[in-house]
Design an enzyme around this catalytic site. Structure first.
Site, short mmCIF file in Angstrom:
data_model
loop_
_atom_site.label_atom_id
_atom_site.label_comp_id
_atom_site.label_asym_id
_atom_site.label_seq_id
_atom_site.Cartn_x
_atom_site.Cartn_y
_atom_site.Cartn_z
N ASP A 174 -5.60 10.70 69.49
CA ASP A 174 -4.31 10.70 70.19
C ASP A 174 -4.44 10.26 71.64
OD1 ASP A 174 -2.60 11.54 68.20
OD2 ASP A 174 -2.82 13.67 68.65
C1 GLC Z 1 -5.60 16.85 67.69
C2 GLC Z 1 -4.44 16.36 66.85
C3 GLC Z 1 -4.89 15.33 65.87
C4 GLC Z 1 -5.68 14.27 66.56
C5 GLC Z 1 -6.84 14.85 67.32
C6 GLC Z 1 -7.60 13.84 68.12
O1 GLC Z 1 -6.42 17.64 66.89
O2 GLC Z 1 -3.82 17.40 66.16
O3 GLC Z 1 -3.78 14.76 65.22
O4 GLC Z 1 -6.11 13.38 65.59
O5 GLC Z 1 -6.35 15.81 68.23
O6 GLC Z 1 -6.88 13.36 69.22
C1 GLC Z 2 -3.60 16.07 73.75
C2 GLC Z 2 -4.91 16.49 73.12
C3 GLC Z 2 -5.05 16.00 71.72
C4 GLC Z 2 -3.79 16.27 70.94
C5 GLC Z 2 -2.60 15.68 71.68
C6 GLC Z 2 -1.30 15.89 70.94
O1 GLC Z 2 -3.62 14.73 74.00
O2 GLC Z 2 -6.02 16.08 73.87
O3 GLC Z 2 -6.16 16.63 71.12
O4 GLC Z 2 -3.91 15.71 69.69
O5 GLC Z 2 -2.51 16.27 72.93
O6 GLC Z 2 -0.82 17.17 71.09
#
Ligand code: GLC
Ligand code: GLC
Length: 813
Positions: free
Chosen positions: A487
């Site tokens: 993300d």
């Molecule tokens: C969080 C989110 C997931 C994403 C991951 C890496 O665990 O829930 O959807 O893939 O972060 O950013």
């Molecule tokens: C932040 C976190 C990631 C998560 C995203 C969405 O970027 O680092 O892990 O998936 O938020 O909530």
């Protein structure tokens, strides 16, 4: 590492983790509830309850970011002479003569002893009931008669957890309660649009109560010393506005040796619009009375508890391994499966790190969670697939998240994550392989929940694949969109505004050259699955079409995605390499190594082996494999959130446990059992448990999302426990790739990948209408099944063909 202080231990026989010191390095929590009514509970009874949706239907209040950290919950105050104490130590923190918290499968039992009194509370949510039971047993172990004053305590949340913590100009005037006998009802906003209320009941006569928080606690006191409790006098307060609570007051006399049960019940009720009131302003309590009547004696509650235990017995009987290695067996047979169920239920919404207001059910998250859970309750997995697909758009794109209460896509969270669609194939294929239920492909499923827009689920899968093909970049690799699985790799966002969320800020797609090797690998893996599925159901032309797209993707990766020693991670907006030896920092990333090795891209040319070796060389450390190396040391405008984190945390070179299993599966497919195992054991909670109770901090019985990486200030610290895709991936990895029991369309494929040291083991696997007892003789091999004997007869190949009934299988490697 020197021997550290221990806070608890596993009790495998009872499937519990036993905490023996309340002052754990961080609250160690558990989850109650299995379908609609849920609670979070810490080892000192902190936490809260909600109905279906932690944001929109919060029943009791909880304050995140509090001091002390875990403050508020369901508290019992026992006043014995001048001593006031709680069975869970908090909030009074009166030193106890004995303390124990047992977190089990959907229940928690907390026991405290003080001055000859034992107070033990069993917390659980009975199956199919909208209520949390708190069965308190008070026992006089002293030689004198004791007269105790007992106060219960719950604080109501005004339903919407978000506005509950911000809109005080309104909230302080809306609170309403009713009191009837031993039941306190919370009915804020019931007079207007809500048709639901909550109650807190005890199956005993009470000698007083309180429902107004400040009256009970006192404006200058705290949960640790509520005035009413300290003075041993309830105020019988009736809340009007301010902050409604529920507290019962009971006087208890116990002779030496005598014990007494009290069943407290926190319930939730919904009424039909026309039956809301029994008299003007008076809530219709019929359903509450009925619910109370079902759980108002020790016998009834014990029966409900036995049912819950049987339910878990059945769930955990579907896949059972016996290796003789307790640390492995307890994770596979108990805790990993348990965590999978919890993440399936909660997605990423409510934990002690997820406040329950920010996030609903993730599109990609839920599809992955499904893989950890589908063998246990396939019908719920089926429903989940339909719910998720119903939030998709006609072009294959999707909402990134949806709300569990409404099942509608949530626009506030954003969309445009180009990996999302592929995960629908991942989840659906897992479901069909487990169940053999191809009919799900014919289910009519809408777009964006719009009635009239329905097409078959198969059509949704097709447009999901097409979404990737229709969004290729200059190297014929998938465009990343807002981000892929990571993300935080925001290559089209360009933000200098600190008040902007990277998740929702503008996603510049015009002119972008930002491509993802992670999606490329994911596309190949899920594309192969899709092709196999199409062939299975006789859609050969479609299979052929997609096979060509998969082949083209493999070529594109080999040509533009290989850096010499590992797979590149991405190309940025301008078409520059990310995750390359040419970069100053973050030369290598884990995601593309995981997915491209799982896709076996270029295996024949040694690419897979080189990539896996590079993971060992550059990503691995004492605590697992970091996400990227070296960490970013400064913010890079073109990369977004990933570079916003300090070195070694979260997506910036943290050990993001979720993606370690991808490399482990890559190792398994390559037949490198020793390496697969050593990576696996590093992030296996039971292996970490002994060594790192204080360093790791968070619960030693579940995986956490992130462990601080080697570039961090304090490597090895865990964060964001419980709700993480790690659970499902650890399960998928160990059950299917390491132990090698893999559901397939026509049976179970057996293909373990083990360390050389592995000894004989047995897996009992229920599969559809069959039960297999599979014994594997590794004979020192890491990979390669020589012979399978099913019910005494040799089988060709590695798939045991499915047939109803009980079977024994002997596997020689
Ligand atoms: C969080 C989110 C997931 C994403 C991951 C890496 O665990 O829930 O959807 O893939 O972060 O950013
Ligand atoms: C932040 C976190 C990631 C998560 C995203 C969405 O970027 O680092 O892990 O998936 O938020 O909530």
């Amino acid at each position: 590492m020197e021997q550290q202080k221990r806070y608890g231990h596993f009790d495998d026989q009872h499937r519990e983790y036993v905490i023996t010191d309340p002052q754990t390095p961080w609250p160690w929590i558990n989850y109650l509830g299995n379908e609609d009514f849920f609670s979070l509970i810490s080892n000192t009874a902190g936490g809260y309850s909600f109905y279906k949706d932690a944001k929109f239907r919060r029943i009791t209040r909880y304050r995140y970011n509090n001091v002390p950290m875990d403050n508020g919950g369901r508290y019992f105050y026992i006043k014995d002479g001048d001593t006031v104490w709680n069975p869970g130590w908090k909030p009074c923190k009166t030193p106890l003569d004995f303390y124990e918290c047992r977190h089990g499968m959907s229940y928690t039992r907390i026991t405290g002893k003080k001055n000859g009194i034992e107070a033990s509370v069993l917390f659980f949510v009975p199956l199919k009931k909208w209520a949390e039971v708190q069965k308190l047993t008070l026992k006089n172990e002293s030689s004198e008669t004791k007269s105790l004053k007992l106060f219960s305590f719950e604080e109501w949340c005004l339903w919407n957890a978000a506005t509950d913590m911000e809109n005080f100009q309104r909230n302080f005037s809306t609170g309403e309660v009713e009191i009837e006998g031993s039941t306190i009802y919370h009915k804020t906003e019931y007079r207007e649009r809500r048709n639901h209320y909550a109650f807190y009941h005890v199956n005993a006569e009470i000698q007083g109560f309180d429902t107004d928080r400040e009256t009970f606690v006192g404006l200058y006191n705290e949960f640790a010393d509520p005035q009413a409790v300290m003075e041993g006098k309830p105020r019988n307060s009736h809340a009007h506005g301010w902050s409604p609570i529920a507290s019962h007051y009971i006087e208890v006399t116990l002779k030496p040796g005598e014990s007494r049960d009290f069943v407290f019940l926190l319930g939730y009720i919904e009424n039909e619009q026309e039956k809301k009131f029994s008299a003007p302003q008076v809530i219709n309590k019929e359903k509450a009375h009925a619910l109370i009547a079902e759980l108002d004696t020790t016998e009834k509650v014990d029966k409900a508890f036995a049912e819950l235990c049987e339910y878990w017995d059945a769930l955990l009987n579907i896949y059972k391994v016996k290796t003789g290695n307790d640390k492995l067996d307890r994770m596979v047979n108990i805790w990993n499966q348990y965590q999978c169920m919890v993440t399936f239920n909660f997605s990423r919404s409510a934990s002690f790190f997820e406040s329950g207001v920010g996030r609903g059910m993730g599109f990609r998250d839920s599809n992955q969670d499904l893989v950890g859970f589908v063998h246990q309750i396939p019908p719920r997995a089926r429903q989940r697939i339909i719910d998720i697909a119903s939030t998709q758009f006609p072009d294959g794109g999707c909402y990134h998240q949806y709300q569990p209460l409404t099942k509608r896509g949530n626009n506030d969270i954003g969309g445009g994550f180009n990996d999302d669609p592929c995960w629908l194939i991942f989840g659906t294929v897992a479901y069909i392989k487990e169940t053999g239920d191809f009919s799900i492909l014919d289910e009519m499923v809408p777009f964006d929940n719009q009635p009239g827009s329905e097409v078959t689920l198969f059509e949704h899968l097709k447009i999901s694949m097409n979404h990737v093909i229709n969004n290729l970049g200059p190297h014929m690799l998938p465009l990343i969109g807002r981000a892929d699985w990571n993300d935080c790799l925001n290559l089209n966002c360009f933000s200098w505004d600190p008040n902007e969320s990277f998740q929702t800020t503008e996603n510049v797609s015009e002119g972008t050259k930002a491509e993802s090797l992670m999606i490329a690998g994911l596309f190949v893996v899920t594309g192969k699955d899709y092709v196999a599925l199409c062939r299975k159901i006789g859609k050969d032309a479609e299979a052929e079409r997609m096979q060509q797209a998969v082949d083209a993707m493999i070529e594109a990766v080999k040509k533009h995605g290989w850096d010499g020693e590992w797979y590149l991670r991405a190309y940025d907006f301008y078409g520059r390499k990310i995750g390359s030896n040419e970069c100053d920092e973050a030369k290598i990333f884990i995601e593309s190594q995981g997915w491209c090795t799982m896709a076996e891209i270029g295996a024949e040319d040694g690419l897979v082996a080189k990539s896996l070796d590079s993971c060992k060389k550059y990503l691995e450390c004492e605590h697992g494999m970091v996400l990227n190396n070296p960490a970013f040391s400064k913010y890079i405008y073109e990369y977004g959130e990933i570079s916003s984190y300090p070195e070694g945390y979260k997506e910036n070179a943290g050990i993001f446990c979720h993606n370690n299993p991808w490399v482990i599966i890559g190792e398994c497919l390559a037949g490198r059992g020793n390496d697969a195992w050593s990576h696996y054991a590093k992030i296996l909670p039971s292996y970490v448990e002994e060594k790192y109770q204080t360093l790791h901090k968070v619960e030693p019985y579940v995986n956490c999302q992130m462990v601080a990486g080697k570039d961090a200030f304090k490597p090895g610290e865990g964060k964001n426990s419980w709700l993480t895709g790690t659970a499902a991936w650890m399960w998928y990895t160990v059950s299917e790739f390491i132990l090698g029991i893999k559901p397939d369309y026509d049976g179970i494929r057996i293909d373990p990948c083990l360390p050389e040291t592995a000894t004989d083991y047995t897996v009992n696997r229920k599969f559809r209408e069959a039960e297999y007892e599979i014994t594997i003789h590794p004979n020192g091999a890491q990979k390669g099944v020589k012979q399978i004997v099913l019910d005494g007869k040799p089988v060709d190949g590695t798939v045991i063909p499915y047939s109803v009934g009980k079977h024994t299988v002997e596997v020689t490697m």
